[in-house]
Enzyme design. Structure first.
Site, PDB file in Angstrom:
ATOM      1  CD  GLU A   1     -63.494 -45.581  20.644  1.00 52.89           C
ATOM      2  OE1 GLU A   1     -64.051 -45.689  19.423  1.00 52.89           O
ATOM      3  OE2 GLU A   1     -63.636 -46.320  21.441  1.00 52.89           O
TER       4      GLU A   1
ATOM      5  NE  ARG B   1     -64.057 -52.847  19.504  1.00 53.59           N
ATOM      6  CZ  ARG B   1     -65.229 -52.574  20.151  1.00 53.59           C
ATOM      7  NH1 ARG B   1     -66.160 -51.755  19.648  1.00 53.59           N
ATOM      8  NH2 ARG B   1     -65.320 -53.477  21.272  1.00 53.59           N
TER       9      ARG B   1
ATOM     10  CG  HIS C   1     -67.470 -46.692  22.417  1.00 53.76           C
ATOM     11  ND1 HIS C   1     -66.401 -47.404  21.791  1.00 53.76           N
ATOM     12  CD2 HIS C   1     -68.441 -48.053  22.377  1.00 53.76           C
ATOM     13  CE1 HIS C   1     -66.461 -48.729  21.437  1.00 53.76           C
ATOM     14  NE2 HIS C   1     -67.647 -48.889  21.935  1.00 53.76           N
TER      15      HIS C   1
ATOM     16  CG  ASP D   1     -71.385 -45.176  19.385  1.00 54.65           C
ATOM     17  OD1 ASP D   1     -71.359 -43.984  20.022  1.00 54.65           O
ATOM     18  OD2 ASP D   1     -71.129 -46.256  19.812  1.00 54.65           O
TER      19      ASP D   1
END
Ligand code: NAD
Length: 331
Positions: A263, A234, A295, A258
């Protein structure tokens, strides 16, 4: 049973329609995210299905409750964006998909490590242009390196197993020591030792008040100079501003992300013809030793099929008033 999906993409429609052949539920897919402006669209739906960046705060839950929603079905594992206490007070049950494919995320973690190390992303572009020079592409043997994993749940353990296959020494930290750690060959340790001894640090814990900005100015400088830092968990586990300083001071030599703390305004959308307004994100992106994916660690066909199957099983259990195995409650 009518189910309303927020933040839907074409792949959600494909996998959920296929999984729904067994149930015959009425599925309605909306592309808009679930938030205070869209919650009223849930009128007439007992079940709402949301994804990872939908923020379901108290006001959103109140609106959903007013529209008659009784079940919030998360088609993801992390539930850090849902106000679970308010959901319970309003009588809205919350279910999630606790595990759909730890392999998908663990394997993506390894992809980030290998790409950053061997610079295959840069080599691909060079070779396409007929440039076969090797300068700037030197990597290191992963074999024999020490990797520190923070969080030894399903994904952390799966990552450890793969890394042991590469011949890495694996250090692990978790609030609970998993029984499998010894068998896999993980050396369970405290955080300071993990930071001091690891060539690569990879995050696999959930976002909680305790783990918010667990990687910050202080912890970055406890790490080895030249460390590789990977985050597929996260975004808010990392203080992005502190990481920028770490990159500038060459304390961090490789960064693989990622996930990113802001985001929700960027990921899962095609913004290629827009001007990105997030200066912090653009700054991180500008370093040539940083690799960011949007993500996508979970994004395998196996994972999407499991997500659709388990989400509909959760909804079926709710409809049939069975025990909700995957219910999440405020702790
Ligand atoms: P899990 O629940 O199986 O494991 C999480 C582990 O973290 C547990 O062992 C827990 O004890 C540990 N933990 C909790 N608090 C901690 C702390 N303060 N310090 C250290 N460890 C702590 O979850 P999982 O399936 O392994 O997933 C891990 C994380 O990966 C999820 O929380 C989610 O945020 C992330 N995730 C990302 C993607 C993606 O596509 N990028 C997909 C799925 C999951």
């Amino acid at each position: 049973m009518k189910i309303l999906f927020f933040s839907s993409k074409a792949y959600d429609v494909q996998f959920f329609n296929a999984a729904n052949e067994k149930y015959g539920y009425e599925l309605k897919f909306l592309e808009v995210p679930l938030n205070i402006s869209t919650a009223m669209l849930a009128q007439g739906y007992e079940v709402v299905c949301m994804f990872v960046n939908d923020v379901v705060s108290a006001d959103v839950l109140q609106e959903l409750a007013q529209q008659g929603v009784k079940l919030l079905a998360l088609r993801c594992a992390g539930c850090n964006n849902v106000d679970l206490k308010t959901a319970a007070e309003l009588g809205i049950k919350v279910v999630r998909v606790p595990a759909y494919s730890p392999y998908s995320v663990a394997e993506h973690t390894i992809a980030l490590i290998l790409t950053l190390n061997r610079k295959t992303h840069r080599a691909y572009n060079r070779v396409k242009e007929g440039n076969f020079a090797l300068n700037g592409l030197m990597g290191f043997d992963l074999h024999g390196k020490t990797v520190g994993l923070i969080g030894l749940g399903k994904i952390g353990l799966c990552t450890a197993r793969i890394l042991k296959g590469f011949g890495c020494k694996v250090l692990g930290y978790d609030i609970y020591e998993p029984t499998e750690a010894g068998t896999i060959g993980i050396e369970f340790t405290d955080l300071d030792t993990l930071y001091a001894d690891s060539d690569i640090v990879s995050l696999h814990c959930p976002l909680t008040p305790q783990t918010y900005h667990i990687i910050n100015e202080d912890t970055i400088f406890k790490m080895k100079k030249g460390v590789m830092l990977i985050n597929t968990s996260r975004g808010a586990l990392i203080d992005t501003q502190a990481v920028i300083e770490g990159l500038k001071k060459e304390q961090i030599s490789y960064l693989g992300l990622d996930v990113y703390e802001e985001e929700a305004h960027l990921f899962f959308e095609d913004l290629s013809s827009k001007v990105i307004q997030d200066d912090v994100f653009m700054h991180v992106l500008s370093f040539n030793n940083v690799l960011i994916t949007g993500h996508q660690a979970f994004f395998t066909s196996n994972a999407l099929q499991n997500i659709a199957d388990i989400t509909l099983q959760n909804i079926h259990a709710f409809e049939q008033q069975y025990v909700l195995e995957n219910e999440v409650k405020a702790s």
